[in-house]
Design a protein around this motif. Sequence first.
Motif, PDB file in Angstrom:
ATOM      1  N   SER A 264       0.853  -1.193   0.000  1.00 34.31           N
ATOM      2  CA  SER A 264       0.000   0.000   0.000  1.00 34.31           C
ATOM      3  C   SER A 264       0.885   1.237   0.000  1.00 34.31           C
ATOM      4  O   SER A 264       2.111   1.135   0.044  1.00 34.31           O
ATOM      5  N   THR A 265       0.239   2.394  -0.019  1.00 39.29           N
ATOM      6  CA  THR A 265       0.996   3.648   0.076  1.00 39.29           C
ATOM      7  C   THR A 265       0.703   4.358   1.393  1.00 39.29           C
ATOM      8  O   THR A 265       1.058   5.517   1.577  1.00 39.29           O
ATOM      9  N   HIS A 266       0.034   3.662   2.338  1.00 38.36           N
ATOM     10  CA  HIS A 266      -0.275   4.237   3.659  1.00 38.36           C
ATOM     11  C   HIS A 266       1.007   4.464   4.444  1.00 38.36           C
ATOM     12  O   HIS A 266       1.847   3.572   4.526  1.00 38.36           O
ATOM     13  N   THR A 267       1.134   5.652   5.029  1.00 35.53           N
ATOM     14  CA  THR A 267       2.259   5.914   5.938  1.00 35.53           C
ATOM     15  C   THR A 267       1.787   5.595   7.358  1.00 35.53           C
ATOM     16  O   THR A 267       0.674   5.072   7.548  1.00 35.53           O
ATOM     17  N   ASN A 268       2.581   5.976   8.359  1.00 36.53           N
ATOM     18  CA  ASN A 268       2.165   5.738   9.744  1.00 36.53           C
ATOM     19  C   ASN A 268       1.062   6.696  10.187  1.00 36.53           C
ATOM     20  O   ASN A 268       0.487   6.528  11.248  1.00 36.53           O
ATOM     21  N   ILE A 269       0.739   7.705   9.368  1.00 37.34           N
ATOM     22  CA  ILE A 269      -0.344   8.633   9.719  1.00 37.34           C
ATOM     23  C   ILE A 269      -1.516   8.406   8.758  1.00 37.34           C
ATOM     24  O   ILE A 269      -1.343   8.486   7.530  1.00 37.34           O
ATOM     25  N   GLY A 270      -2.685   8.105   9.323  1.00 37.48           N
ATOM     26  CA  GLY A 270      -3.881   7.880   8.504  1.00 37.48           C
ATOM     27  C   GLY A 270      -4.190   9.107   7.658  1.00 37.48           C
ATOM     28  O   GLY A 270      -4.207  10.227   8.177  1.00 37.48           O
ATOM     29  N   GLY A 271      -4.419   8.908   6.358  1.00 38.18           N
ATOM     30  CA  GLY A 271      -4.728  10.032   5.481  1.00 38.18           C
ATOM     31  C   GLY A 271      -3.504  10.639   4.815  1.00 38.18           C
ATOM     32  O   GLY A 271      -3.627  11.503   3.953  1.00 38.18           O
ATOM     33  N   VAL A 272      -2.304  10.183   5.205  1.00 38.51           N
ATOM     34  CA  VAL A 272      -1.072  10.641   4.531  1.00 38.51           C
ATOM     35  C   VAL A 272      -0.492   9.445   3.772  1.00 38.51           C
ATOM     36  O   VAL A 272      -0.272   8.379   4.350  1.00 38.51           O
ATOM     37  N   PHE A 273      -0.288   9.644   2.490  1.00 32.63           N
ATOM     38  CA  PHE A 273       0.176   8.567   1.612  1.00 32.63           C
ATOM     39  C   PHE A 273       1.492   8.984   0.961  1.00 32.63           C
ATOM     40  O   PHE A 273       1.742  10.175   0.766  1.00 32.63           O
ATOM     41  N   ALA A 274       2.311   8.001   0.626  1.00 33.30           N
ATOM     42  CA  ALA A 274       3.588   8.332  -0.028  1.00 33.30           C
ATOM     43  C   ALA A 274       3.764   7.438  -1.253  1.00 33.30           C
ATOM     44  O   ALA A 274       3.446   6.238  -1.220  1.00 33.30           O
ATOM     45  N   CYS A 275       4.259   8.032  -2.323  1.00 34.81           N
ATOM     46  CA  CYS A 275       4.457   7.259  -3.558  1.00 34.81           C
ATOM     47  C   CYS A 275       5.692   7.781  -4.296  1.00 34.81           C
ATOM     48  O   CYS A 275       6.180   8.882  -4.022  1.00 34.81           O
ATOM     49  N   GLY A 276       6.196   6.968  -5.210  1.00 34.38           N
ATOM     50  CA  GLY A 276       7.361   7.371  -6.005  1.00 34.38           C
ATOM     51  C   GLY A 276       8.664   7.213  -5.251  1.00 34.38           C
ATOM     52  O   GLY A 276       8.740   6.522  -4.224  1.00 34.38           O
ATOM     53  N   ASP A 277       9.696   7.893  -5.726  1.00 35.67           N
ATOM     54  CA  ASP A 277      11.054   7.698  -5.202  1.00 35.67           C
ATOM     55  C   ASP A 277      11.209   8.044  -3.719  1.00 35.67           C
ATOM     56  O   ASP A 277      12.144   7.554  -3.081  1.00 35.67           O
ATOM     57  N   VAL A 278      10.327   8.860  -3.177  1.00 32.87           N
ATOM     58  CA  VAL A 278      10.472   9.247  -1.770  1.00 32.87           C
ATOM     59  C   VAL A 278      10.244   8.048  -0.826  1.00 32.87           C
ATOM     60  O   VAL A 278      10.647   8.071   0.323  1.00 32.87           O
ATOM     61  N   GLN A 279       9.611   6.992  -1.364  1.00 35.96           N
ATOM     62  CA  GLN A 279       9.376   5.787  -0.545  1.00 35.96           C
ATOM     63  C   GLN A 279       9.933   4.539  -1.222  1.00 35.96           C
ATOM     64  O   GLN A 279       9.644   3.427  -0.822  1.00 35.96           O
ATOM     65  N   ASP A 280      10.759   4.730  -2.263  1.00 38.62           N
ATOM     66  CA  ASP A 280      11.230   3.565  -3.025  1.00 38.62           C
ATOM     67  C   ASP A 280      12.745   3.604  -3.161  1.00 38.62           C
ATOM     68  O   ASP A 280      13.285   4.369  -3.949  1.00 38.62           O
ATOM     69  N   SER A 281      13.420   2.779  -2.377  1.00 39.70           N
ATOM     70  CA  SER A 281      14.884   2.766  -2.485  1.00 39.70           C
ATOM     71  C   SER A 281      15.336   1.659  -3.425  1.00 39.70           C
ATOM     72  O   SER A 281      16.529   1.452  -3.611  1.00 39.70           O
ATOM     73  N   ILE A 282      14.410   0.938  -4.022  1.00 40.00           N
ATOM     74  CA  ILE A 282      14.802  -0.232  -4.813  1.00 40.00           C
ATOM     75  C   ILE A 282      14.615  -0.031  -6.317  1.00 40.00           C
ATOM     76  O   ILE A 282      15.556  -0.132  -7.087  1.00 40.00           O
ATOM     77  N   TYR A 283      13.414   0.279  -6.740  1.00 34.04           N
ATOM     78  CA  TYR A 283      13.134   0.264  -8.191  1.00 34.04           C
ATOM     79  C   TYR A 283      13.433   1.611  -8.856  1.00 34.04           C
ATOM     80  O   TYR A 283      14.040   1.642  -9.925  1.00 34.04           O
ATOM     81  N   LYS A 284      12.916   2.712  -8.271  1.00 29.78           N
ATOM     82  CA  LYS A 284      13.224   4.078  -8.720  1.00 29.78           C
ATOM     83  C   LYS A 284      13.050   4.317 -10.214  1.00 29.78           C
ATOM     84  O   LYS A 284      13.862   4.992 -10.845  1.00 29.78           O
ATOM     85  N   GLN A 285      12.062   3.733 -10.797  1.00 30.53           N
ATOM     86  CA  GLN A 285      11.812   3.922 -12.227  1.00 30.53           C
ATOM     87  C   GLN A 285      10.591   4.812 -12.424  1.00 30.53           C
ATOM     88  O   GLN A 285       9.696   4.833 -11.576  1.00 30.53           O
ATOM     89  N   ALA A 286      10.536   5.490 -13.573  1.00 27.92           N
ATOM     90  CA  ALA A 286       9.374   6.341 -13.860  1.00 27.92           C
ATOM     91  C   ALA A 286       8.098   5.497 -13.833  1.00 27.92           C
ATOM     92  O   ALA A 286       7.075   5.912 -13.279  1.00 27.92           O
ATOM     93  N   VAL A 287       8.181   4.309 -14.412  1.00 25.02           N
ATOM     94  CA  VAL A 287       6.961   3.495 -14.516  1.00 25.02           C
ATOM     95  C   VAL A 287       6.535   2.945 -13.153  1.00 25.02           C
ATOM     96  O   VAL A 287       5.334   2.877 -12.859  1.00 25.02           O
ATOM     97  N   THR A 288       7.485   2.624 -12.287  1.00 25.05           N
ATOM     98  CA  THR A 288       7.086   2.148 -10.951  1.00 25.05           C
ATOM     99  C   THR A 288       6.581   3.326 -10.114  1.00 25.05           C
ATOM    100  O   THR A 288       5.653   3.180  -9.322  1.00 25.05           O
ATOM    101  N   ALA A 289       7.182   4.504 -10.309  1.00 25.55           N
ATOM    102  CA  ALA A 289       6.706   5.699  -9.603  1.00 25.55           C
ATOM    103  C   ALA A 289       5.265   5.999 -10.021  1.00 25.55           C
ATOM    104  O   ALA A 289       4.396   6.250  -9.175  1.00 25.55           O
TER     105      ALA A 289
END
Length: 307
Positions: A264-289
């Motif tokens: 999921s993209t749920h962070t530790n705070i309900g209602g705050v979501f994270a996506c893309g490179d800021v939460q991805d240390s592995i794939y870091k691709q435009a298409v995965t973002a």
Amino acid sequence: MKRKVIIIGSGPAGLTAAIYCARANLSPLVFEGIQPGGQLTITTDVENYPGFPDGIMGPEMMDKFRKQAQRFGAECLFQTVEKVDILEQPFVVWANGQRYESETIIISTGASARLLGLNAEKELMGNGVSACATCDGFFYKDKKVVVVGGGDSAMEEATFLTKFASEVIIVHRRDKFRASKIMVERAIKNPKISVKYNSIVKNIIGTKDSGVESIEIEDVISKKTVNFNCDGVFMAIGHIPNTQIFNKNLTLDESGYIKTKPDSTHTNIGGVFACGDVQDSIYKQAVTAAGSGCMAALDAEKWLENQ
Ligand code: NAP
């Protein structure tokens, strides 16, 4: 006016989240930040994004993402978020001296170039030292340049720089590249490119006025330091996630990436979501973002429904 969704960041993740939120009638507000369109706006050809068999230029691709989001009602502001308050509802975002309220926040602030941490690197940034070959390569026509790093970025930057430079030397700290085979092959078969393995940059010599004159590199096996002349140094040693304005409240991993709950993209705070490179240390691709941006929008939509 309280918003349903505010999206912070405008790379493939943020703008895909904007497309999906807009199509779900959530009227998202996107803060595009200091680099509208994100890191792809400082690359040249994107050859691996599905749907573009002949490749597409990074900036053009991000313009298309933005247009698609705006077509469905996303509002994009070319402003940088200075502060957030995500401890209680409604969440508050400050940008350009203004206060914005929102029920949910999607964080897609990406990552920025990592630097070696040398004093000379900071001093000479923009005057012989660069973290973006696409931006600055043009200034090194018929010059000798160094690219530091051993990943795909280093291979890509080195190959790109051969369009201008007379000689490109890749300096890598190990004896093996991390980069993919195809990128390594493309780089090392280029006659303008040579490699110094097992080498770390100890210092960069030059002045703001005259630019870079030489670099000092240490052979990590023999521990010998040599100085060799070059006109420019390009850093391509990875990226650091842009989490500075959230790091007091959000759970980060040991490298500073925002932790999201599994699948999921749920962070530790309900209602705050994270996506893309800021939460991805592995794939870091435009298409995965972009894929995770879609997930964030769907997660936010569901979260709002459940409130
Ligand atoms: P990366 O894969 O993390 O590689 C960073 C490189 O820099 C590594 O070789 C690392 O050395 C070296 N490095 C890190 N810190 C260093 C330091 N302090 N001193 C010296 N060297 C240091 O980063 P990237 O190359 O930017 O690539 C990031 C992601 O984007 C990857 O997933 C990559 O596949 C992708 N990418 C794809 C393309 C493409 O397909 N067109 C182009 C660019 C990037 P070690 O190997 O020793 O750790």
